[in-house]
Design a protein around this motif. Sequence first.
Motif, PDB file in Angstrom:
ATOM      1  N   GLN A 107       0.809  -1.214   0.000  1.00 28.36           N
ATOM      2  CA  GLN A 107       0.000   0.000   0.000  1.00 28.36           C
ATOM      3  C   GLN A 107       0.843   1.265   0.000  1.00 28.36           C
ATOM      4  N   LEU A 108       1.939   1.258   0.755  1.00 36.33           N
ATOM      5  CA  LEU A 108       2.778   2.454   0.832  1.00 36.33           C
ATOM      6  C   LEU A 108       3.881   2.461  -0.213  1.00 36.33           C
ATOM      7  N   GLN A 109       4.081   1.331  -0.892  1.00 35.90           N
ATOM      8  CA  GLN A 109       5.103   1.199  -1.937  1.00 35.90           C
ATOM      9  C   GLN A 109       6.499   1.519  -1.408  1.00 35.90           C
ATOM     10  N   ARG A 110       6.805   1.011  -0.211  1.00 36.25           N
ATOM     11  CA  ARG A 110       8.116   1.217   0.409  1.00 36.25           C
ATOM     12  C   ARG A 110       8.679  -0.136   0.848  1.00 36.25           C
ATOM     13  N   ASP A 111       9.977  -0.158   1.102  1.00 39.60           N
ATOM     14  CA  ASP A 111      10.640  -1.381   1.535  1.00 39.60           C
ATOM     15  C   ASP A 111      10.594  -1.461   3.061  1.00 39.60           C
ATOM     16  N   PRO A 112       9.881  -2.424   3.638  1.00 37.72           N
ATOM     17  CA  PRO A 112       9.794  -2.518   5.097  1.00 37.72           C
ATOM     18  C   PRO A 112      11.099  -2.956   5.757  1.00 37.72           C
ATOM     19  N   HIS A 113      12.059  -3.412   4.970  1.00 37.84           N
ATOM     20  CA  HIS A 113      13.333  -3.894   5.509  1.00 37.84           C
ATOM     21  C   HIS A 113      14.469  -2.891   5.324  1.00 37.84           C
ATOM     22  N   ALA A 114      14.142  -1.627   4.989  1.00 36.13           N
ATOM     23  CA  ALA A 114      15.160  -0.615   4.707  1.00 36.13           C
ATOM     24  C   ALA A 114      15.659   0.095   5.966  1.00 36.13           C
TER      25      ALA A 114
END
Length: 115
Positions: free
Chosen positions: A33-40
Amino acid sequence: MIPLPAGCRVWIATGHTDMRRGMQGLALQVQEQLQRDPHAGDLYIFRGRRGDLAKILWHDGLGLSLYAKRLDRGKFIWPSASAGAVSISAAQMAYMLEGIDWRNPQSTWRPASAG
C-alpha cells in the motif's frame, strides 16, 4: 524509547489500520500500500480506528521489531490524509507517543520574569 540510528526516517501510515495485524501483515501493508521497503531500516507507525493504540514497525538490520503503545486517555494525533504515508522527525514521533500534538507542540510553562 526506540534508539534511532542516524539517517533513519519515521513514516506515519495515514488512515486507520487493522490492529489485529502482526509484523508480517504490517510489513506487507508497507510494501503493497505504501510502496516502500519494510526492511530498509525506516520506522512505520500505524494507528487503529479508535485512535488510542499505535504500532511501530522497524527493521534494525537483523530482523523486524513491533512496538505497541496504548494511551490511557486521549487519542494519538493523526494526519487527515486518507492514503499514503507522512514523514515526521524523531522528535515529532516522541511528542506523538506522549499524546502531545506533534504538529504544533506548545510549551506548558514560561518564566514570567528573570528574578
